[in-house]
Design an enzyme around this catalytic site. Sequence first.
Site, PDB file in Angstrom:
ATOM      1  N   GLY A  37      46.557 -14.538  -7.524  1.00 39.07           N
ATOM      2  CA  GLY A  37      47.096 -12.995  -6.739  1.00 39.07           C
ATOM      3  C   GLY A  37      47.147 -12.946  -5.481  1.00 39.07           C
ATOM      4  O   GLY A  37      47.124 -13.911  -4.840  1.00 39.07           O
ATOM      5  N   ASN A  45      36.016 -14.289  -5.866  1.00 42.12           N
ATOM      6  CA  ASN A  45      35.946 -13.994  -7.105  1.00 42.12           C
ATOM      7  C   ASN A  45      34.296 -13.963  -7.728  1.00 42.12           C
ATOM      8  O   ASN A  45      33.956 -13.404  -8.384  1.00 42.12           O
ATOM      9  CB  ASN A  45      36.652 -15.592  -8.040  1.00 42.12           C
ATOM     10  CG  ASN A  45      38.088 -14.815  -8.484  1.00 42.12           C
ATOM     11  OD1 ASN A  45      38.708 -15.437  -9.008  1.00 42.12           O
ATOM     12  ND2 ASN A  45      38.570 -13.519  -8.021  1.00 42.12           N
ATOM     13  N   ASN A 102      38.406 -17.680 -14.157  1.00 45.96           N
ATOM     14  CA  ASN A 102      38.943 -16.602 -13.961  1.00 45.96           C
ATOM     15  C   ASN A 102      40.501 -16.492 -14.186  1.00 45.96           C
ATOM     16  O   ASN A 102      41.145 -17.087 -13.270  1.00 45.96           O
ATOM     17  CB  ASN A 102      38.579 -15.712 -12.966  1.00 45.96           C
ATOM     18  CG  ASN A 102      39.439 -14.181 -12.827  1.00 45.96           C
ATOM     19  OD1 ASN A 102      39.343 -13.465 -13.811  1.00 45.96           O
ATOM     20  ND2 ASN A 102      39.874 -14.049 -11.587  1.00 45.96           N
ATOM     21  N   LEU A 104      44.336 -17.529 -13.972  1.00 50.21           N
ATOM     22  CA  LEU A 104      44.545 -18.708 -13.583  1.00 50.21           C
ATOM     23  C   LEU A 104      43.485 -19.948 -13.811  1.00 50.21           C
ATOM     24  O   LEU A 104      43.787 -20.923 -14.430  1.00 50.21           O
ATOM     25  CB  LEU A 104      45.137 -18.784 -12.154  1.00 50.21           C
ATOM     26  CG  LEU A 104      45.556 -20.198 -11.679  1.00 50.21           C
ATOM     27  CD1 LEU A 104      46.819 -20.942 -12.423  1.00 50.21           C
ATOM     28  CD2 LEU A 104      45.935 -20.081 -10.344  1.00 50.21           C
ATOM     29  N   ARG A 179      41.376  -8.320   1.612  1.00 52.17           N
ATOM     30  CA  ARG A 179      42.504  -8.960   0.910  1.00 52.17           C
ATOM     31  C   ARG A 179      43.948  -9.170   1.778  1.00 52.17           C
ATOM     32  O   ARG A 179      44.652 -10.017   1.755  1.00 52.17           O
ATOM     33  CB  ARG A 179      42.998  -8.276  -0.716  1.00 52.17           C
ATOM     34  CG  ARG A 179      41.987  -8.620  -1.622  1.00 52.17           C
ATOM     35  CD  ARG A 179      41.723  -9.837  -1.871  1.00 52.17           C
ATOM     36  NE  ARG A 179      40.880 -10.232  -3.056  1.00 52.17           N
ATOM     37  CZ  ARG A 179      41.099 -10.301  -4.190  1.00 52.17           C
ATOM     38  NH1 ARG A 179      42.363 -10.261  -4.468  1.00 52.17           N
ATOM     39  NH2 ARG A 179      40.331 -10.543  -5.234  1.00 52.17           N
ATOM     40  N   HIS A 263      40.702  -6.359 -15.392  1.00 57.27           N
ATOM     41  CA  HIS A 263      40.927  -7.848 -15.336  1.00 57.27           C
ATOM     42  C   HIS A 263      39.990  -8.751 -14.664  1.00 57.27           C
ATOM     43  O   HIS A 263      39.543  -9.620 -15.117  1.00 57.27           O
ATOM     44  CB  HIS A 263      42.181  -8.043 -14.672  1.00 57.27           C
ATOM     45  CG  HIS A 263      42.712  -9.424 -14.524  1.00 57.27           C
ATOM     46  ND1 HIS A 263      43.096 -10.260 -15.774  1.00 57.27           N
ATOM     47  CD2 HIS A 263      42.970 -10.161 -13.591  1.00 57.27           C
ATOM     48  CE1 HIS A 263      43.430 -11.321 -15.666  1.00 57.27           C
ATOM     49  NE2 HIS A 263      43.030 -11.575 -14.408  1.00 57.27           N
ATOM     50  N   TRP A 264      39.285  -7.813 -13.721  1.00 61.76           N
ATOM     51  CA  TRP A 264      38.207  -8.440 -12.910  1.00 61.76           C
ATOM     52  C   TRP A 264      36.791  -8.405 -13.403  1.00 61.76           C
ATOM     53  O   TRP A 264      35.870  -7.672 -13.188  1.00 61.76           O
ATOM     54  CB  TRP A 264      38.036  -8.070 -11.599  1.00 61.76           C
ATOM     55  CG  TRP A 264      39.228  -8.437 -10.784  1.00 61.76           C
ATOM     56  CD1 TRP A 264      39.966  -9.799 -10.795  1.00 61.76           C
ATOM     57  CD2 TRP A 264      39.667  -7.850  -9.446  1.00 61.76           C
ATOM     58  NE1 TRP A 264      40.924  -9.908  -9.833  1.00 61.76           N
ATOM     59  CE2 TRP A 264      40.724  -8.769  -9.120  1.00 61.76           C
ATOM     60  CE3 TRP A 264      39.533  -6.834  -8.787  1.00 61.76           C
ATOM     61  CZ2 TRP A 264      41.613  -8.304  -8.019  1.00 61.76           C
ATOM     62  CZ3 TRP A 264      40.354  -6.364  -7.628  1.00 61.76           C
ATOM     63  CH2 TRP A 264      41.350  -7.401  -7.211  1.00 61.76           C
TER      64      TRP A 264
END
Length: 283
Positions: A37, A45, A102, A104, A179, A263-264
């Site tokens: 990502g 993460n 997580n 990938l 990010r 997703h997280w």
Amino acid sequence: MDTAFEAMKREAVTDAGVLRYHEAGDGPPLLMLHGSGIGVSGWRNYRGSLAAFAKHYHCYVLEFPGFGISDPVAGNPVGTAMDSVVRFMDALGIESAAVIGNSLGGVVGLNLAIHHPSRVDKLVCLGGVGPNLFTQPLSEGSQILQDFTEQPTRENLIRWLRCMSYSPELVTEELIEERWQTALDPDALESIKSMYGKEAFAERLRVLTDTDRPPYWAMMHKVVCPTLLAWGREDRQTPLDMALLPMRSIPHAELHVFPNCGHWIMLEAKDAFERVTLEFLQR
């Protein structure tokens, strides 16, 4: 002091470059593998949950090549990521370990369990593994990532971050800025493009019809270790229907679904994720 803040930044020198990682805790080895990502890293993460796991395990948060932290290597990031885990374990003398991956990282852990079964004691996959069965192959989150490869703008970054979470409040200005600072790193951009660009997606569809190169999820029956599949019910990057085939194919798999979660998982369902995962690992 929180164990997460006591984690040591370290480097492992291998024959294919330097792999960087964070290390914390004592006990059996636990590898923590990050997803893909925009502006992603292993530390981002897992830094929030590292303290909980470091109470029981010797944790290694590895940074994959191609994401702007470890030395880059040539090749597809999924393939090079698995190779990097083997190189990392060899460099540190880790014969086998439990693995948390997580997205990938889960695909990498699964491939490691398929091709190097003696090196994975237990496996936890946080979304991401398996094929889309009922949803379109290019998910909403992947479509936004593809848009970002074409136009790497702050707006597309924000769209993607909001797609990753169920709760809007998770996407703070601090997260956006963090990010964005690393989103335009040349290695990271190339990594995202090689996985989510239009050419990469066309290649993915071609592989699905190539009988000489079966996709990894066609070999999931070879995973012999106990496996926990953990999913956010509202995941828009890797929708929940992807969990069905691995749940059925992996001999010792179980599935836990977190409600009101995207997703997280490790961020949005932090306490439940830590509780469920530690119970599985310590069982």
